[in-house]
Design an enzyme around this catalytic site. Structure first.
Site, PDB file in Angstrom:
ATOM      1  N   LYS A  16       0.834  -1.199   0.000  1.00  0.00           N
ATOM      2  CA  LYS A  16       0.000   0.000   0.000  1.00  0.00           C
ATOM      3  C   LYS A  16       0.877   1.260   0.000  1.00  0.00           C
ATOM      4  O   LYS A  16       2.093   1.186   0.213  1.00  0.00           O
ATOM      5  CB  LYS A  16      -0.940  -0.063   1.207  1.00  0.00           C
ATOM      6  CG  LYS A  16      -1.904  -1.265   1.134  1.00  0.00           C
ATOM      7  CD  LYS A  16      -2.760  -1.401   2.378  1.00  0.00           C
ATOM      8  CE  LYS A  16      -3.655  -2.640   2.291  1.00  0.00           C
ATOM      9  NZ  LYS A  16      -4.472  -2.843   3.512  1.00  0.00           N
ATOM     10  N   TYR A  56     -11.937  -3.094  -3.109  1.00  0.00           N
ATOM     11  CA  TYR A  56     -12.531  -3.190  -1.774  1.00  0.00           C
ATOM     12  C   TYR A  56     -14.054  -3.221  -1.811  1.00  0.00           C
ATOM     13  O   TYR A  56     -14.705  -2.823  -0.849  1.00  0.00           O
ATOM     14  CB  TYR A  56     -12.039  -2.037  -0.904  1.00  0.00           C
ATOM     15  CG  TYR A  56     -10.657  -2.267  -0.311  1.00  0.00           C
ATOM     16  CD1 TYR A  56     -10.388  -3.408   0.445  1.00  0.00           C
ATOM     17  CD2 TYR A  56      -9.637  -1.335  -0.485  1.00  0.00           C
ATOM     18  CE1 TYR A  56      -9.134  -3.635   0.995  1.00  0.00           C
ATOM     19  CE2 TYR A  56      -8.374  -1.543   0.073  1.00  0.00           C
ATOM     20  CZ  TYR A  56      -8.130  -2.694   0.815  1.00  0.00           C
ATOM     21  OH  TYR A  56      -6.893  -2.906   1.369  1.00  0.00           O
ATOM     22  N   ASN A 119      -1.987  -0.328   7.210  1.00  0.00           N
ATOM     23  CA  ASN A 119      -1.399  -1.630   7.569  1.00  0.00           C
ATOM     24  C   ASN A 119      -0.500  -2.225   6.484  1.00  0.00           C
ATOM     25  O   ASN A 119      -0.252  -3.415   6.450  1.00  0.00           O
ATOM     26  CB  ASN A 119      -2.480  -2.594   8.062  1.00  0.00           C
ATOM     27  CG  ASN A 119      -3.490  -2.949   6.992  1.00  0.00           C
ATOM     28  OD1 ASN A 119      -3.273  -2.674   5.810  1.00  0.00           O
ATOM     29  ND2 ASN A 119      -4.582  -3.574   7.387  1.00  0.00           N
ATOM     30  N   HIS A 122      -1.602  -5.780   1.512  1.00  0.00           N
ATOM     31  CA  HIS A 122      -2.816  -6.555   1.301  1.00  0.00           C
ATOM     32  C   HIS A 122      -2.440  -7.940   0.790  1.00  0.00           C
ATOM     33  O   HIS A 122      -1.502  -8.087   0.008  1.00  0.00           O
ATOM     34  CB  HIS A 122      -3.705  -5.880   0.246  1.00  0.00           C
ATOM     35  CG  HIS A 122      -4.762  -6.791  -0.293  1.00  0.00           C
ATOM     36  ND1 HIS A 122      -5.949  -7.015   0.364  1.00  0.00           N
ATOM     37  CD2 HIS A 122      -4.781  -7.592  -1.392  1.00  0.00           C
ATOM     38  CE1 HIS A 122      -6.657  -7.902  -0.319  1.00  0.00           C
ATOM     39  NE2 HIS A 122      -5.981  -8.266  -1.391  1.00  0.00           N
ATOM     40  N   GLU A 133      -9.002 -10.717  -7.753  1.00  0.00           N
ATOM     41  CA  GLU A 133      -8.111  -9.565  -7.594  1.00  0.00           C
ATOM     42  C   GLU A 133      -6.996  -9.554  -8.639  1.00  0.00           C
ATOM     43  O   GLU A 133      -6.642  -8.496  -9.163  1.00  0.00           O
ATOM     44  CB  GLU A 133      -7.538  -9.558  -6.170  1.00  0.00           C
ATOM     45  CG  GLU A 133      -8.624  -9.264  -5.138  1.00  0.00           C
ATOM     46  CD  GLU A 133      -8.216  -9.566  -3.704  1.00  0.00           C
ATOM     47  OE1 GLU A 133      -7.052  -9.963  -3.472  1.00  0.00           O
ATOM     48  OE2 GLU A 133      -9.073  -9.412  -2.801  1.00  0.00           O
TER      49      GLU A 133
HETATM   50  P1  ABT Z   1      -6.631  -6.072   3.314  1.00  0.00           P
HETATM   51  O1  ABT Z   1      -5.529  -6.988   3.000  1.00  0.00           O
HETATM   52  O2  ABT Z   1      -6.294  -4.624   3.063  1.00  0.00           O
HETATM   53  O3  ABT Z   1      -7.928  -6.481   2.680  1.00  0.00           O
HETATM   54  O4  ABT Z   1      -6.785  -6.167   4.894  1.00  0.00           O
HETATM   55  P2  ABT Z   1      -7.425  -7.383   5.690  1.00  0.00           P
HETATM   56  O5  ABT Z   1      -7.966  -8.416   4.782  1.00  0.00           O
HETATM   57  O6  ABT Z   1      -6.460  -7.824   6.747  1.00  0.00           O
HETATM   58  O7  ABT Z   1      -8.611  -6.665   6.456  1.00  0.00           O
HETATM   59  P3  ABT Z   1      -9.980  -6.176   5.885  1.00  0.00           P
HETATM   60  B1  ABT Z   1     -11.143  -6.514   6.928  1.00  0.00           B
HETATM   61  O8  ABT Z   1     -10.239  -6.713   4.531  1.00  0.00           O
HETATM   62  O9  ABT Z   1      -9.798  -4.625   5.853  1.00  0.00           O
HETATM   63  C1  ABT Z   1      -9.590  -3.929   4.640  1.00  0.00           C
HETATM   64  C2  ABT Z   1      -9.013  -2.576   4.948  1.00  0.00           C
HETATM   65  O10 ABT Z   1      -9.921  -1.827   5.724  1.00  0.00           O
HETATM   66  C3  ABT Z   1      -9.266  -1.317   6.854  1.00  0.00           C
HETATM   67  N1  ABT Z   1     -10.183  -1.385   7.972  1.00  0.00           N
HETATM   68  C4  ABT Z   1     -10.842  -2.549   8.225  1.00  0.00           C
HETATM   69  C5  ABT Z   1     -10.367  -0.272   8.760  1.00  0.00           C
HETATM   70  O11 ABT Z   1      -9.768   0.780   8.508  1.00  0.00           O
HETATM   71  N2  ABT Z   1     -11.221  -0.363   9.815  1.00  0.00           N
HETATM   72  C6  ABT Z   1     -11.900  -1.518  10.126  1.00  0.00           C
HETATM   73  O12 ABT Z   1     -12.667  -1.548  11.088  1.00  0.00           O
HETATM   74  C7  ABT Z   1     -11.693  -2.673   9.281  1.00  0.00           C
HETATM   75  C8  ABT Z   1     -12.416  -3.973   9.559  1.00  0.00           C
HETATM   76  C9  ABT Z   1      -8.053  -2.152   7.079  1.00  0.00           C
HETATM   77  C10 ABT Z   1      -7.708  -2.618   5.719  1.00  0.00           C
HETATM   78  N3  ABT Z   1      -6.757  -1.748   5.051  1.00  0.00           N
HETATM   79  N4  ABT Z   1      -6.035  -0.901   5.189  1.00  0.00           N
HETATM   80  N5  ABT Z   1      -5.271  -0.086   4.920  1.00  0.00           N
HETATM   81 MG    MG Z   2      -9.227  -8.072   3.108  1.00  0.00          MG
END
Ligand code: ABT
Ligand code: MG
Length: 154
Positions: A16, A56, A119, A122, A133
């Site tokens: 990212k 997303y 974070n 992905h 994807e």
């Molecule tokens: P990705 O690999 O980015 O999809 O992350 P992951 O699968 O671990 O987690 P998910 B649940 O898919 O989250 C996607 C992105 O959304 C952000 N997020 C998620 C929040 O900001 N707040 C929340 O409460 C949740 C559930 C984290 C992930 N990405 N970033 N950056």
């Molecule tokens: Mg995810």
């Protein structure tokens, strides 16, 4: 060779904008290579809003969706296709859990990040998601048909 039937599984990995800005591309890519995975697709691009929203789509109704798309489109990402045995699940294990602060040391998020909205990486959450994807981010000609060789230089 010792390649087995599962060895061609592919997953979609994306570094990212925070990872690119922090110059962590090499650090993160090297972990997958050292683990034994092959990089069969790789490019740097700043995603369009349309592409980020499609990526997303599962979170479309969530309150964090707009911020998430703003973040993903804020700068360059590295789009990667990783190939190898059990690539989808193993990559998720290597990445850690969604919240970096809950990710164990030794994982990519556990070693390199602390913020759930930043974070750094992905990884596809299933073989089905990986297929979707990879199709979204890559054209077929951008992915190589990689055949390991046994030459002296390997
Ligand atoms: P990705 O690999 O980015 O999809 O992350 P992951 O699968 O671990 O987690 P998910 B649940 O898919 O989250 C996607 C992105 O959304 C952000 N997020 C998620 C929040 O900001 N707040 C929340 O409460 C949740 C559930 C984290 C992930 N990405 N970033 N950056
Ligand atoms: Mg995810």
């Amino acid at each position: 060779t010792t390649l087995n039937a599962d060895s061609k599984e592919r997953t979609y990995i994306m570094l990212k904008p925070d990872a690119v800005n922090r110059r962590l591309i090499g650090e993160i890519l090297s972990r997958f290579e050292k683990r034994g995975y092959n990089v069969v697709g790789l490019k740097v691009l700043t995603p369009s809003r349309e592409l980020a929203e499609a990526h997303y789509a599962e979170h479309k109704e969530r309150p964090f969706f707009k911020g998430l798309v703003d973040f993903l489109t804020s700068g360059p990402v590295v789009a990667i296709v990783i190939e190898g045995d059990n690539a989808v699940a193993t990559a998720r294990t290597m990445i850690g859990v969604t919240k970096p602060q809950a990710s164990a040391p030794g994982t990519i998020r556990g070693d390199l990040s602390i913020d759930v909205g930043r974070n750094i990486i992905h990884g596809s959450d299933s073989v089905e998601s990986a297929r979707r994807e990879i199709g979204l981010w890559f054209r077929p000609v951008e992915i190589v048909d990689f055949k390991p060789v046994d030459h002296a230089w390997v």
